[in-house]
Design a protein around this motif. Structure first.
Motif, PDB file in Angstrom:
ATOM      1  N   MET A   1      -5.517  15.956  -6.952  1.00  0.00           N
ATOM      2  CA  MET A   1      -4.605  15.590  -5.882  1.00  0.00           C
ATOM      3  C   MET A   1      -4.944  14.210  -5.314  1.00  0.00           C
ATOM      4  SD  MET A   1      -1.976  16.669  -4.369  1.00  0.00           S
ATOM      5  CE  MET A   1      -1.070  16.860  -2.894  1.00  0.00           C
ATOM      6  N   SER A   2      -6.240  13.902  -5.157  1.00  0.00           N
ATOM      7  CA  SER A   2      -6.607  12.602  -4.614  1.00  0.00           C
ATOM      8  C   SER A   2      -6.211  11.476  -5.568  1.00  0.00           C
ATOM      9  CB  SER A   2      -8.101  12.544  -4.316  1.00  0.00           C
ATOM     10  OG  SER A   2      -8.843  12.667  -5.513  1.00  0.00           O
ATOM     11  N   ASN A   3      -6.263  11.738  -6.875  1.00  0.00           N
ATOM     12  CA  ASN A   3      -5.831  10.747  -7.851  1.00  0.00           C
ATOM     13  C   ASN A   3      -4.340  10.461  -7.688  1.00  0.00           C
ATOM     14  OD1 ASN A   3      -5.992   8.994 -10.035  1.00  0.00           O
ATOM     15  ND2 ASN A   3      -5.475  10.604 -11.495  1.00  0.00           N
ATOM     16  N   LEU A   4      -3.575  11.489  -7.464  1.00  0.00           N
ATOM     17  CA  LEU A   4      -2.137  11.324  -7.255  1.00  0.00           C
ATOM     18  C   LEU A   4      -1.844  10.519  -5.987  1.00  0.00           C
ATOM     19  CD1 LEU A   4       0.743  12.032  -8.140  1.00  0.00           C
ATOM     20  CD2 LEU A   4       0.541  14.125  -6.808  1.00  0.00           C
ATOM     21  N   ARG A   6      -3.841   8.352  -4.556  1.00  0.00           N
ATOM     22  CA  ARG A   6      -4.273   6.978  -4.792  1.00  0.00           C
ATOM     23  C   ARG A   6      -3.216   6.213  -5.587  1.00  0.00           C
ATOM     24  NH1 ARG A   6      -6.444   4.974  -9.096  1.00  0.00           N
ATOM     25  NH2 ARG A   6      -7.107   6.957  -9.941  1.00  0.00           N
ATOM     26  N   ARG A   7      -2.674   6.850  -6.608  1.00  0.00           N
ATOM     27  CA  ARG A   7      -1.635   6.205  -7.417  1.00  0.00           C
ATOM     28  C   ARG A   7      -0.364   5.979  -6.611  1.00  0.00           C
ATOM     29  NH1 ARG A   7      -1.151   9.638 -12.714  1.00  0.00           N
ATOM     30  NH2 ARG A   7       0.478   8.104 -13.098  1.00  0.00           N
ATOM     31  N   LEU A   8      -0.025   6.930  -5.761  1.00  0.00           N
ATOM     32  CA  LEU A   8       1.156   6.791  -4.922  1.00  0.00           C
ATOM     33  C   LEU A   8       0.986   5.630  -3.945  1.00  0.00           C
ATOM     34  CD1 LEU A   8       3.904   7.860  -4.053  1.00  0.00           C
ATOM     35  CD2 LEU A   8       2.732   9.440  -2.538  1.00  0.00           C
ATOM     36  N   ARG A   9      -0.168   5.498  -3.322  1.00  0.00           N
ATOM     37  CA  ARG A   9      -0.416   4.381  -2.405  1.00  0.00           C
ATOM     38  C   ARG A   9      -0.348   3.045  -3.128  1.00  0.00           C
ATOM     39  NH1 ARG A   9      -4.814   7.816  -0.092  1.00  0.00           N
ATOM     40  NH2 ARG A   9      -3.855   8.818   1.687  1.00  0.00           N
ATOM     41  N   LYS A  10      -0.855   3.016  -4.355  1.00  0.00           N
ATOM     42  CA  LYS A  10      -0.808   1.782  -5.132  1.00  0.00           C
ATOM     43  C   LYS A  10       0.648   1.393  -5.436  1.00  0.00           C
ATOM     44  CE  LYS A  10      -2.949  -0.304  -9.167  1.00  0.00           C
ATOM     45  NZ  LYS A  10      -3.831  -0.081 -10.318  1.00  0.00           N
ATOM     46  N   LEU A  11       1.459   2.374  -5.773  1.00  0.00           N
ATOM     47  CA  LEU A  11       2.882   2.107  -6.017  1.00  0.00           C
ATOM     48  C   LEU A  11       3.598   1.673  -4.747  1.00  0.00           C
ATOM     49  CD1 LEU A  11       3.919   4.979  -8.433  1.00  0.00           C
ATOM     50  CD2 LEU A  11       3.878   2.529  -8.926  1.00  0.00           C
ATOM     51  N   GLU A  12       3.295   2.317  -3.631  1.00  0.00           N
ATOM     52  CA  GLU A  12       3.921   1.950  -2.359  1.00  0.00           C
ATOM     53  C   GLU A  12       3.604   0.511  -1.994  1.00  0.00           C
ATOM     54  OE1 GLU A  12       2.415   4.848   0.365  1.00  0.00           O
ATOM     55  OE2 GLU A  12       4.155   6.151   0.119  1.00  0.00           O
ATOM     56  N   ALA A  13       2.396   0.072  -2.290  1.00  0.00           N
ATOM     57  CA  ALA A  13       2.004  -1.298  -1.964  1.00  0.00           C
ATOM     58  C   ALA A  13       2.779  -2.325  -2.783  1.00  0.00           C
ATOM     59  CB  ALA A  13       0.510  -1.471  -2.189  1.00  0.00           C
ATOM     60  N   GLN A  14       3.267  -1.922  -3.932  1.00  0.00           N
ATOM     61  CA  GLN A  14       4.008  -2.835  -4.785  1.00  0.00           C
ATOM     62  C   GLN A  14       5.479  -2.926  -4.392  1.00  0.00           C
ATOM     63  OE1 GLN A  14       3.341  -1.458  -8.747  1.00  0.00           O
ATOM     64  NE2 GLN A  14       1.163  -1.882  -8.692  1.00  0.00           N
ATOM     65  N   ALA A  76      -5.510   3.773   5.076  1.00  0.00           N
ATOM     66  CA  ALA A  76      -5.309   4.367   3.758  1.00  0.00           C
ATOM     67  C   ALA A  76      -5.565   3.333   2.659  1.00  0.00           C
ATOM     68  CB  ALA A  76      -3.916   4.939   3.631  1.00  0.00           C
ATOM     69  N   ASP A  77      -5.133   2.110   2.869  1.00  0.00           N
ATOM     70  CA  ASP A  77      -5.346   1.050   1.891  1.00  0.00           C
ATOM     71  C   ASP A  77      -6.815   0.711   1.741  1.00  0.00           C
ATOM     72  OD1 ASP A  77      -2.322  -0.865   2.574  1.00  0.00           O
ATOM     73  OD2 ASP A  77      -2.663   0.899   1.346  1.00  0.00           O
ATOM     74  N   GLN A  78      -7.563   0.754   2.826  1.00  0.00           N
ATOM     75  CA  GLN A  78      -8.991   0.433   2.774  1.00  0.00           C
ATOM     76  C   GLN A  78      -9.772   1.523   2.039  1.00  0.00           C
ATOM     77  OE1 GLN A  78     -10.187  -0.214   6.802  1.00  0.00           O
ATOM     78  NE2 GLN A  78      -9.105  -2.157   6.973  1.00  0.00           N
ATOM     79  N   GLN A  79      -9.282   2.741   2.065  1.00  0.00           N
ATOM     80  CA  GLN A  79      -9.971   3.838   1.382  1.00  0.00           C
ATOM     81  C   GLN A  79      -9.689   3.832  -0.107  1.00  0.00           C
ATOM     82  OE1 GLN A  79      -8.777   7.397   3.367  1.00  0.00           O
ATOM     83  NE2 GLN A  79      -9.848   6.884   5.257  1.00  0.00           N
ATOM     84  N   THR A  80      -8.627   3.174  -0.542  1.00  0.00           N
ATOM     85  CA  THR A  80      -8.269   3.140  -1.950  1.00  0.00           C
ATOM     86  C   THR A  80      -9.135   2.110  -2.671  1.00  0.00           C
ATOM     87  OG1 THR A  80      -5.996   3.677  -1.374  1.00  0.00           O
ATOM     88  CG2 THR A  80      -6.385   2.796  -3.581  1.00  0.00           C
TER      89      THR A  80
END
Length: 81
Positions: A1-4, A6-14, A76-80
């Protein structure tokens, strides 16, 4: 779940809005904050308001800076990694 998450936050940032700003970040809030204040004061906007702005207001962001929501997204971004 944490991997998901993390990937979602990365996509949101883009993802960016029409103005090239990433929703729920400090620059995005700095851009929309005065426009929303002007709209509330009765002025007309020269563009449409994105749904992200409306969602931020509905979900408890304050009009004078969206401070709490910005803090949540920044943390959230700092934790990624």
């Amino acid at each position: 779940m944490s991997n998901l998450l993390r990937r979602l936050r990365k996509l949101e940032a883009q993802l960016t809005d029409r103005n090239g700003l990433v929703p729920h970040t400090k620059p995005w809030c700095d851009y929309w904050n005065p426009r929303i204040k002007n709209l509330i004061a009765g002025e007309t906007l020269d563009q449409k308001i994105p749904l992200e702005v409306i969602d931020a207001l509905i979900h408890g962001a304050e009009i004078d800076g969206f401070d709490e929501q910005v803090r949540r997204y920044d943390e959230a971004d700092q934790q990624t990694p």
